[in-house]
Motif scaffolding. Structure first.
Motif, short mmCIF file in Angstrom:
data_model
loop_
_atom_site.label_atom_id
_atom_site.label_comp_id
_atom_site.label_asym_id
_atom_site.label_seq_id
_atom_site.Cartn_x
_atom_site.Cartn_y
_atom_site.Cartn_z
N ASP A 175 0.92 -1.27 -0.06
CA ASP A 175 -0.10 0.12 0.13
C ASP A 175 0.91 1.23 0.03
N ASP A 176 1.92 1.37 0.71
CA ASP A 176 2.86 2.49 1.00
C ASP A 176 3.55 2.60 -0.46
N TRP A 228 3.92 5.58 -5.42
CA TRP A 228 4.01 5.47 -7.00
C TRP A 228 2.90 6.52 -7.63
N ASN A 229 1.78 6.67 -6.85
CA ASN A 229 0.69 7.64 -7.50
C ASN A 229 1.23 8.86 -7.42
#
Length: 60
Positions: free
Chosen positions: A49-50, A55-56
């Motif tokens: 998730d991190d 990345w987003n």
């Protein structure tokens, strides 16, 4: 004897031959193997998730 990564200190922990217990000789961590797997699975999901969140924000 199988080795695993200790979730508390990051050192090598040992899984007994019956695959029932995980123990770390460095910090004293001890848990049932199933509990250890659930804990490590949770850590892996958090890491993924991190990574996705970072990345987003900046894919390159």
């Amino acid at each position: 004897m199988l080795e695993a990564k200790c979730p508390q200190c990051g050192q090598k922990a040992h899984v007994d031959d019956e695959m029932e217990n995980v123990k770390c000789g460095h910090c004293g961590y001890s848990a049932k193997y199933e509990e250890y797997l659930e804990l490590m699975k949770g850590k892996a999901v958090m890491m993924a998730d991190d990574f996705q969140m970072n990345w987003n924000k900046n894919p390159f």
